[in-house]
Write an enzyme that holds these catalytic residues in place. Structure first.
Site: not given
Ligand code: IPM
Ligand code: MG
Length: 362
Positions: A140, A191, A223, A247, A251
């Site tokens: 990042y 990894k 993975d 990240d 999710d």
């Molecule tokens: C998160 C989002 C952000 C990230 C984006 C919007 C920059 O996906 O907070 O998880 O990748 O960190």
């Molecule tokens: Mg995210």
């Protein structure tokens, strides 16, 4: 006086933060605390007003605040802008500017939502995970980065995955400390079989672990972790991982709980911490009063716990959310047959009523 900067941002951001701010106002009335809220522009909204996703004025508001509550940023309207002024840059700027290296993303299943997930009930029951994501390092922020011309006229896109011992050490400390207040189990995800930067990650996490002999530590490749998360989520307590892997895995963890609309987050490490729902700006449903405000309301609960030292009031909000779900109230994203469909505002209202009811019993 305690100051909270409120950055609603884009899409559904302003509507969900409004409900969370109302919840906070109620809590401060109950515990008789004087708190000031200051609004600021961020993301696409700020681009429209000032040309920048994170205007200096917003950064000033944020720096003189004790905590930040953020909605969401981004939307198709700003997708074609240059990378350097895209709405998402505001988030990265806030994280880096405030030194927020530790991102906590709890994924806890509320029992009444056990049927809202796309995964089977017997798999997700009992899920209670915190993803501890490193937030200011990795690809990042690593240099060099960019798209560079090649001698043959083609191009080369470059990002650099980089971690220093110190960056790894401090996030590992956070994970082990949080584990102490929970089931005392940390799974560090990397990894290390392919990437040197995460081989260093693995070695450093093991070194830090020597100071936490009461905590169980295991290591997992990313993975495999992606697979184990949907195979047997109960095996996880704390997942400690890098910025990019965190990240993605957060999710995935979100889906274990039914909807990404339910998940809060806290970003810590500097003087001013930041709280935001894990979901994005959902421009397709913005302004329609159908978005789920619970992720932001639970982020406000984390603010009470981590920035104000009021964990009892954080628990009060969580209990109210659980009760409201038990009573069958659902926004569209978590709705199922036989439940009461409510909008953003009404969900906020019933949660506040429940908070008042529980508080009056004490
Ligand atoms: C998160 C989002 C952000 C990230 C984006 C919007 C920059 O996906 O907070 O998880 O990748 O960190
Ligand atoms: Mg995210």
């Amino acid at each position: 006086m305690f100051r909270i900067a409120v950055l609603g941002g884009d899409g559904i951001g302003p509507e969900v933060t409004r409900e969370a701010v109302e919840v906070l106002r109620l809590i401060f009335r109950i515990c008789k605390k004087d708190v000031e809220f200051i609004e600021g522009a961020v993301g696409g909204d700020a681009i429209d007003r000032t040309g920048k996703p994170l205007p200096d004025e917003t950064m000033e508001i944020v720096k003189k605040s004790d905590a930040v509550l953020l909605g969401a940023v981004g939307g198709p309207k700003w997708d074609n802008l240059d990378f350097s002024i895209r709405p998402e840059r505001a988030l990265l700027g806030l994280r880096k500017g405030l030194g927020l290296f530790a991102n906590l993303r709890p994924a806890k299943l509320f029992t009444p939502l056990v049927n809202a997930s796309t995964l089977r009930k017997d798999v997700i029951e009992g899920t209670d995970i915190i993803v501890v994501r490193e937030l200011t390092g990795d690809v990042y922020f690593g240099e060099p980065r960019g798209v560079f011309p090649m001698p043959d006229g083609s191009k080369k896109g470059v990002n650099t995955m980089v971690y220093t011992t110190e960056e790894i050490r401090r996030i590992a400390e956070v994970a082990f400390k949080i584990a102490r207040g929970r089931r005392k189990k940390v799974t560090s995800v990397d990894k290390a079989n392919v990437l040197e930067s995460t081989e260093l990650w693995r070695r450093t996490v093991s070194e830090v672990h020597r100071d936490y002999p009461d905590i169980e530590l295991d290591h997992m490749y990313v993975d495999n972790c992606a697979m184990q998360l949907i195979r047997n989520p109960r095996r996880f307590d704390i997942i400690l991982t890098t910025n990019l892997f965190g990240d993605i895995l957060s999710d995935e963890a979100a889906m274990l709980t039914g909807s990404i609309g339910m998940l809060p987050s806290a970003s810590l490490g500097g003087r001013t911490s930041l709280y935001e729902p894990v979901h994005g700006s959902a421009p397709d449903i913005a302004g329609m009063d159908i978005a789920n405000p619970i992720g932001t309301i639970l982020s406000a609960a984390m603010l009470l716990e981590y920035s104000m030292g009021l964990p009892a009031y954080a628990r009060l909000i969580e209990s109210a959310v659980e009760r409201v779900l038990e009573k069958g109230y659902r926004t569209k994203d978590i709705w199922e047959d036989g439940c009461i469909l409510v909008g953003t505002r009404q969900m906020g209202r019933v949660i506040r009523e429940e908070i008042e009811r529980i508080a009056s019993l004490d």
